[in-house]
Design a protein around this motif. Structure first.
Motif, PDB file in Angstrom:
ATOM      1  N   LEU A   1       0.875  -1.164   0.000  1.00 44.35           N
ATOM      2  CA  LEU A   1       0.000   0.000   0.000  1.00 44.35           C
ATOM      3  C   LEU A   1       0.912   1.214   0.000  1.00 44.35           C
ATOM      4  O   LEU A   1       1.786   1.340   0.862  1.00 44.35           O
ATOM      5  N   VAL A   2       0.744   2.078  -0.987  1.00 45.74           N
ATOM      6  CA  VAL A   2       1.622   3.242  -1.118  1.00 45.74           C
ATOM      7  C   VAL A   2       0.763   4.499  -1.114  1.00 45.74           C
ATOM      8  O   VAL A   2      -0.151   4.637  -1.929  1.00 45.74           O
ATOM      9  N   GLU A   3       1.059   5.380  -0.167  1.00 46.80           N
ATOM     10  CA  GLU A   3       0.416   6.689  -0.108  1.00 46.80           C
ATOM     11  C   GLU A   3       1.401   7.697  -0.677  1.00 46.80           C
ATOM     12  O   GLU A   3       2.560   7.734  -0.264  1.00 46.80           O
ATOM     13  N   ILE A   4       0.936   8.494  -1.624  1.00 44.24           N
ATOM     14  CA  ILE A   4       1.802   9.424  -2.341  1.00 44.24           C
ATOM     15  C   ILE A   4       1.244  10.836  -2.227  1.00 44.24           C
ATOM     16  O   ILE A   4       0.083  11.069  -2.556  1.00 44.24           O
ATOM     17  N   THR A   5       2.096  11.736  -1.771  1.00 41.47           N
ATOM     18  CA  THR A   5       1.769  13.160  -1.792  1.00 41.47           C
ATOM     19  C   THR A   5       2.801  13.830  -2.683  1.00 41.47           C
ATOM     20  O   THR A   5       4.006  13.671  -2.477  1.00 41.47           O
ATOM     21  N   THR A   6       2.324  14.538  -3.699  1.00 35.17           N
ATOM     22  CA  THR A   6       3.215  15.221  -4.640  1.00 35.17           C
ATOM     23  C   THR A   6       3.148  16.714  -4.387  1.00 35.17           C
ATOM     24  O   THR A   6       2.065  17.299  -4.368  1.00 35.17           O
ATOM     25  N   THR A   7       4.310  17.301  -4.187  1.00 35.74           N
ATOM     26  CA  THR A   7       4.410  18.743  -3.961  1.00 35.74           C
ATOM     27  C   THR A   7       5.329  19.333  -5.023  1.00 35.74           C
ATOM     28  O   THR A   7       6.514  18.996  -5.078  1.00 35.74           O
ATOM     29  N   VAL A   8       4.751  20.179  -5.856  1.00 35.40           N
ATOM     30  CA  VAL A   8       5.539  20.825  -6.906  1.00 35.40           C
ATOM     31  C   VAL A   8       6.429  21.888  -6.250  1.00 35.40           C
ATOM     32  O   VAL A   8       5.938  22.727  -5.492  1.00 35.40           O
ATOM     33  N   PRO A   9       7.727  21.840  -6.519  1.00 38.14           N
ATOM     34  CA  PRO A   9       8.624  22.834  -5.917  1.00 38.14           C
ATOM     35  C   PRO A   9       8.252  24.258  -6.341  1.00 38.14           C
ATOM     36  O   PRO A   9       7.885  24.498  -7.499  1.00 38.14           O
ATOM     37  N   GLU A  10       8.333  25.146  -5.394  1.00 34.40           N
ATOM     38  CA  GLU A  10       8.037  26.552  -5.665  1.00 34.40           C
ATOM     39  C   GLU A  10       8.934  27.056  -6.791  1.00 34.40           C
ATOM     40  O   GLU A  10      10.118  26.741  -6.851  1.00 34.40           O
ATOM     41  N   GLY A  11       8.360  27.814  -7.696  1.00 29.75           N
ATOM     42  CA  GLY A  11       9.118  28.377  -8.800  1.00 29.75           C
ATOM     43  C   GLY A  11       9.184  27.498 -10.038  1.00 29.75           C
ATOM     44  O   GLY A  11       9.772  27.889 -11.045  1.00 29.75           O
ATOM     45  N   THR A  12       8.584  26.298  -9.974  1.00 24.79           N
ATOM     46  CA  THR A  12       8.580  25.410 -11.132  1.00 24.79           C
ATOM     47  C   THR A  12       7.584  25.924 -12.159  1.00 24.79           C
ATOM     48  O   THR A  12       6.424  26.216 -11.826  1.00 24.79           O
ATOM     49  N   GLY A  13       7.998  26.031 -13.396  1.00 23.31           N
ATOM     50  CA  GLY A  13       7.134  26.529 -14.461  1.00 23.31           C
ATOM     51  C   GLY A  13       6.028  25.551 -14.816  1.00 23.31           C
ATOM     52  O   GLY A  13       6.201  24.326 -14.700  1.00 23.31           O
ATOM     53  N   GLN A  14       4.896  26.069 -15.264  1.00 22.13           N
ATOM     54  CA  GLN A  14       3.749  25.230 -15.614  1.00 22.13           C
ATOM     55  C   GLN A  14       4.081  24.260 -16.738  1.00 22.13           C
ATOM     56  O   GLN A  14       3.602  23.130 -16.757  1.00 22.13           O
ATOM     57  N   GLU A  15       4.935  24.676 -17.666  1.00 22.31           N
ATOM     58  CA  GLU A  15       5.333  23.785 -18.758  1.00 22.31           C
ATOM     59  C   GLU A  15       6.033  22.533 -18.221  1.00 22.31           C
ATOM     60  O   GLU A  15       5.784  21.417 -18.685  1.00 22.31           O
ATOM     61  N   GLU A  16       6.912  22.706 -17.249  1.00 21.89           N
ATOM     62  CA  GLU A  16       7.608  21.569 -16.626  1.00 21.89           C
ATOM     63  C   GLU A  16       6.621  20.681 -15.880  1.00 21.89           C
ATOM     64  O   GLU A  16       6.698  19.452 -15.942  1.00 21.89           O
TER      65      GLU A  16
END
Length: 100
Positions: A5-20
């Motif tokens: 069982l894998v719980e995943i929380t994804t946090t986009v690093p601040e300053g990351t462009g929407q294209e990335e």
């Protein structure tokens, strides 16, 4: 294969462009489909109103799960994971081998 069982929380690093972000999310969807086809990703849910995932993943052991399965996800550098190894419960109605 063992199940996890894998719980995943994804946090986009601040300053990351929407294209990335879009590029990685698209690549993530493609990789998830590949892992589902190989049997490594069995099920995946998102709790209502939350930005995290809960899934049942398969690998021969926890090392393989981290290195060859989860480690290949394009969003992995942005993920926080909680991994719980699972074993069959004697009362599980979905068990294939009811004699154990």
């Amino acid at each position: 294969m063992r199940e996890f069982l894998v719980e995943i929380t994804t946090t986009v690093p601040e300053g990351t462009g929407q294209e990335e972000v879009d590029r990685r999310r698209s690549a993530e969807a493609a990789r998830a489909a590949e892992l589902a086809a190989t049997g490594n990703l069995a099920r995946l849910w998102r709790p209502v109103g939350e930005l995290r995932s809960i899934g049942v993943w398969r690998a021969t052991d926890e090392e393989e799960l981290h290195e060859k399965v989860l480690g290949t996800l394009p969003l992995r550098p942005w993920m926080t994971l909680t991994v719980t190894p699972l074993e069959s419960h004697p009362n599980d109605p979905g068990r294939l081998d009811a004699s154990r």
